[in-house]
Design a protein around this motif. Sequence first.
Motif, PDB file in Angstrom:
ATOM      1  N   VAL A   1       0.835  -1.203   0.000  1.00 24.36           N
ATOM      2  CA  VAL A   1       0.000   0.000   0.000  1.00 24.36           C
ATOM      3  C   VAL A   1       0.869   1.252   0.000  1.00 24.36           C
ATOM      4  CG1 VAL A   1      -1.723   1.308   1.300  1.00 24.36           C
ATOM      5  CG2 VAL A   1      -1.923  -1.162   1.127  1.00 24.36           C
ATOM      6  N   GLY A   2       1.962   1.208   0.751  1.00 24.85           N
ATOM      7  CA  GLY A   2       2.880   2.351   0.775  1.00 24.85           C
ATOM      8  C   GLY A   2       3.483   2.623  -0.596  1.00 24.85           C
ATOM      9  N   ASN A   3       3.843   1.562  -1.317  1.00 23.18           N
ATOM     10  CA  ASN A   3       4.393   1.739  -2.667  1.00 23.18           C
ATOM     11  C   ASN A   3       3.359   2.349  -3.608  1.00 23.18           C
ATOM     12  OD1 ASN A   3       6.945   0.716  -2.092  1.00 23.18           O
ATOM     13  ND2 ASN A   3       6.357  -1.389  -2.545  1.00 23.18           N
ATOM     14  N   LEU A   4       2.116   1.878  -3.510  1.00 15.71           N
ATOM     15  CA  LEU A   4       1.047   2.423  -4.349  1.00 15.71           C
ATOM     16  C   LEU A   4       0.800   3.891  -4.027  1.00 15.71           C
ATOM     17  CD1 LEU A   4      -1.447  -0.579  -4.146  1.00 15.71           C
ATOM     18  CD2 LEU A   4      -0.068   0.081  -6.121  1.00 15.71           C
ATOM     19  N   GLU A   5       0.853   4.225  -2.748  1.00 12.98           N
ATOM     20  CA  GLU A   5       0.655   5.620  -2.340  1.00 12.98           C
ATOM     21  C   GLU A   5       1.778   6.512  -2.851  1.00 12.98           C
ATOM     22  OE1 GLU A   5      -0.197   8.156   1.772  1.00 12.98           O
ATOM     23  OE2 GLU A   5      -0.002   5.970   1.822  1.00 12.98           O
ATOM     24  N   ARG A   6       2.999   5.982  -2.838  1.00 12.83           N
ATOM     25  CA  ARG A   6       4.143   6.774  -3.325  1.00 12.83           C
ATOM     26  C   ARG A   6       4.055   7.018  -4.827  1.00 12.83           C
ATOM     27  NH1 ARG A   6       6.831   4.033   0.839  1.00 12.83           N
ATOM     28  NH2 ARG A   6       7.326   2.236  -0.473  1.00 12.83           N
ATOM     29  N   ASN A   7       3.489   6.065  -5.566  1.00  8.82           N
ATOM     30  CA  ASN A   7       3.290   6.294  -7.001  1.00  8.82           C
ATOM     31  C   ASN A   7       2.403   7.511  -7.237  1.00  8.82           C
ATOM     32  OD1 ASN A   7       4.825   4.095  -7.812  1.00  8.82           O
ATOM     33  ND2 ASN A   7       3.087   2.694  -7.863  1.00  8.82           N
ATOM     34  N   GLY A   8       1.323   7.594  -6.461  1.00  9.82           N
ATOM     35  CA  GLY A   8       0.447   8.758  -6.574  1.00  9.82           C
ATOM     36  C   GLY A   8       1.148  10.038  -6.182  1.00  9.82           C
ATOM     37  N   ALA A   9       1.978   9.959  -5.132  1.00  7.52           N
ATOM     38  CA  ALA A   9       2.710  11.136  -4.682  1.00  7.52           C
ATOM     39  C   ALA A   9       3.687  11.628  -5.752  1.00  7.52           C
ATOM     40  CB  ALA A   9       3.462  10.822  -3.391  1.00  7.52           C
ATOM     41  N   PHE A  10       4.323  10.684  -6.441  1.00  6.15           N
ATOM     42  CA  PHE A  10       5.263  11.053  -7.508  1.00  6.15           C
ATOM     43  C   PHE A  10       4.557  11.826  -8.617  1.00  6.15           C
ATOM     44  CE2 PHE A  10       6.891   9.954 -11.749  1.00  6.15           C
ATOM     45  CZ  PHE A  10       8.138  10.545 -11.682  1.00  6.15           C
ATOM     46  N   PHE A  11       3.420  11.285  -9.073  1.00  6.20           N
ATOM     47  CA  PHE A  11       2.713  11.943 -10.161  1.00  6.20           C
ATOM     48  C   PHE A  11       2.093  13.266  -9.708  1.00  6.20           C
ATOM     49  CE2 PHE A  11       2.820   7.680 -12.096  1.00  6.20           C
ATOM     50  CZ  PHE A  11       3.218   8.025 -13.382  1.00  6.20           C
ATOM     51  N   ALA A  12       1.623  13.328  -8.464  1.00  7.80           N
ATOM     52  CA  ALA A  12       1.066  14.586  -7.957  1.00  7.80           C
ATOM     53  C   ALA A  12       2.151  15.663  -7.901  1.00  7.80           C
ATOM     54  CB  ALA A  12       0.459  14.376  -6.569  1.00  7.80           C
ATOM     55  N   SER A  13       3.349  15.279  -7.461  1.00  3.79           N
ATOM     56  CA  SER A  13       4.466  16.229  -7.425  1.00  3.79           C
ATOM     57  C   SER A  13       4.843  16.679  -8.833  1.00  3.79           C
ATOM     58  CB  SER A  13       5.681  15.593  -6.744  1.00  3.79           C
ATOM     59  OG  SER A  13       5.378  15.213  -5.422  1.00  3.79           O
ATOM     60  N   SER A  14       4.817  15.734  -9.774  1.00  2.65           N
ATOM     61  CA  SER A  14       5.109  16.075 -11.168  1.00  2.65           C
ATOM     62  C   SER A  14       4.091  17.074 -11.707  1.00  2.65           C
ATOM     63  CB  SER A  14       5.110  14.820 -12.038  1.00  2.65           C
ATOM     64  OG  SER A  14       6.102  13.906 -11.594  1.00  2.65           O
ATOM     65  N   CYS A  15       2.822  16.881 -11.330  1.00  2.00           N
ATOM     66  CA  CYS A  15       1.772  17.809 -11.765  1.00  2.00           C
ATOM     67  C   CYS A  15       2.045  19.218 -11.264  1.00  2.00           C
ATOM     68  CB  CYS A  15       0.409  17.343 -11.257  1.00  2.00           C
ATOM     69  SG  CYS A  15      -0.274  15.916 -12.136  1.00  2.00           S
ATOM     70  N   LEU A  16       2.488  19.344 -10.022  1.00  2.00           N
ATOM     71  CA  LEU A  16       2.778  20.666  -9.468  1.00  2.00           C
ATOM     72  C   LEU A  16       3.902  21.348 -10.238  1.00  2.00           C
ATOM     73  CD1 LEU A  16       2.521  20.085  -5.607  1.00  2.00           C
ATOM     74  CD2 LEU A  16       0.939  21.332  -7.080  1.00  2.00           C
ATOM     75  N   LEU A  17       4.940  20.593 -10.576  1.00  2.00           N
ATOM     76  CA  LEU A  17       6.048  21.163 -11.341  1.00  2.00           C
ATOM     77  C   LEU A  17       5.585  21.604 -12.735  1.00  2.00           C
ATOM     78  CD1 LEU A  17       8.890  18.641 -10.383  1.00  2.00           C
ATOM     79  CD2 LEU A  17       8.570  20.971  -9.532  1.00  2.00           C
ATOM     80  N   ILE A  18       4.767  20.764 -13.363  1.00  6.29           N
ATOM     81  CA  ILE A  18       4.267  21.105 -14.696  1.00  6.29           C
ATOM     82  C   ILE A  18       3.358  22.326 -14.626  1.00  6.29           C
ATOM     83  CG2 ILE A  18       2.831  20.284 -16.610  1.00  6.29           C
ATOM     84  CD1 ILE A  18       3.862  17.437 -15.911  1.00  6.29           C
ATOM     85  N   LEU A  19       2.498  22.366 -13.609  1.00  5.50           N
ATOM     86  CA  LEU A  19       1.604  23.512 -13.445  1.00  5.50           C
ATOM     87  C   LEU A  19       2.391  24.799 -13.241  1.00  5.50           C
ATOM     88  CD1 LEU A  19      -1.160  21.940 -11.161  1.00  5.50           C
ATOM     89  CD2 LEU A  19      -1.425  22.710 -13.513  1.00  5.50           C
ATOM     90  N   ALA A  20       3.459  24.720 -12.465  1.00  7.35           N
ATOM     91  CA  ALA A  20       4.303  25.902 -12.257  1.00  7.35           C
ATOM     92  C   ALA A  20       4.903  26.371 -13.580  1.00  7.35           C
ATOM     93  CB  ALA A  20       5.403  25.584 -11.249  1.00  7.35           C
ATOM     94  N   GLY A  21       5.334  25.419 -14.412  1.00  7.08           N
ATOM     95  CA  GLY A  21       5.895  25.776 -15.712  1.00  7.08           C
ATOM     96  C   GLY A  21       4.861  26.407 -16.629  1.00  7.08           C
ATOM     97  N   ILE A  22       3.626  25.862 -16.636  1.00  2.35           N
ATOM     98  CA  ILE A  22       2.574  26.403 -17.494  1.00  2.35           C
ATOM     99  C   ILE A  22       2.189  27.815 -17.056  1.00  2.35           C
ATOM    100  CG2 ILE A  22       0.178  26.117 -18.236  1.00  2.35           C
ATOM    101  CD1 ILE A  22       0.579  23.084 -17.962  1.00  2.35           C
ATOM    102  N   ILE A  23       2.048  28.010 -15.747  1.00  6.14           N
ATOM    103  CA  ILE A  23       1.692  29.339 -15.236  1.00  6.14           C
ATOM    104  C   ILE A  23       2.783  30.352 -15.583  1.00  6.14           C
ATOM    105  CG2 ILE A  23       1.303  30.673 -13.129  1.00  6.14           C
ATOM    106  CD1 ILE A  23      -0.028  28.142 -11.962  1.00  6.14           C
ATOM    107  N   THR A  24       4.031  29.930 -15.472  1.00  7.45           N
ATOM    108  CA  THR A  24       5.141  30.821 -15.844  1.00  7.45           C
ATOM    109  C   THR A  24       5.079  31.165 -17.325  1.00  7.45           C
ATOM    110  OG1 THR A  24       6.546  29.836 -14.124  1.00  7.45           O
ATOM    111  CG2 THR A  24       7.643  31.068 -15.890  1.00  7.45           C
ATOM    112  N   ALA A  25       4.797  30.149 -18.153  1.00  7.54           N
ATOM    113  CA  ALA A  25       4.706  30.379 -19.597  1.00  7.54           C
ATOM    114  C   ALA A  25       3.554  31.312 -19.940  1.00  7.54           C
ATOM    115  CB  ALA A  25       4.553  29.053 -20.324  1.00  7.54           C
ATOM    116  N   LEU A  26       2.447  31.229 -19.175  1.00 10.71           N
ATOM    117  CA  LEU A  26       1.314  32.130 -19.415  1.00 10.71           C
ATOM    118  C   LEU A  26       1.697  33.582 -19.175  1.00 10.71           C
ATOM    119  CD1 LEU A  26      -1.792  30.248 -17.935  1.00 10.71           C
ATOM    120  CD2 LEU A  26      -1.569  31.160 -20.252  1.00 10.71           C
TER     121      LEU A  26
END
Length: 240
Positions: A62-87
Amino acid sequence: MTEYLDLLALVWFVICWLGYSTYSKRRADDRPCLSNTLDLYREDWMRVMLRRENRISDASVVGNLERNGAFFASSCLLILAGIITALGYSQEVMEIFSTLPFGSLPSREIWELRMVVLLIVFIYAFFKFTWSMRMYNFVSVLIGGAPSPGDKTVSPAAREAFAQSAAKVCNMAGDTFNLGLRSYYYALAVVAWFIHPAAFIAASTLVVAVLYRREFRSEALTALRAGKVFEEPEGAADKP
């Protein structure tokens, strides 16, 4: 004319996303797919977990599955920061894009619409991944509170009910993670929009085809189904 094509491409993208989501959810009720097959394995997992004294391995999974979600959620934040900067630097980004050897440069309004759509896709993905993480956290709590195999005060019916409940939460977490992961596929289709609206339409269609192929007709599904017995062989019911 180009702006109408952009709007048509956007409408087709929304139809593909919502249409496939509705289709896959309904077809999962009456035909084999990755989602309902994994649901069966999760139910088996929770039943086996209740028979184990030591549940460290279950908590680790369960911990491994939760960390997978955490990885992608963190990636989303980085991508969102890049998109907002580009805007904030739309004009500069458009000037850079105009030097590329492919695609046509749209109006600033259409360009910013493309960025906003990409932003919305990753915001949606972020919420799905974080909710999946929370539900896996709920599964951890359920595993921690599961009755021990030697507890004679818990009836077999109560154990089965607990296993079904834990499996349902785990299934919801897995399905939500899957929706977040699909968003990455759709985001790639939006990226094609920056090349040309026709490329966006083609990419949206291709993403649906890929998702359908993997969900309903993949070799992984065949292998997973092979590990489950869904009906008795012919003549088995006649044996004493």
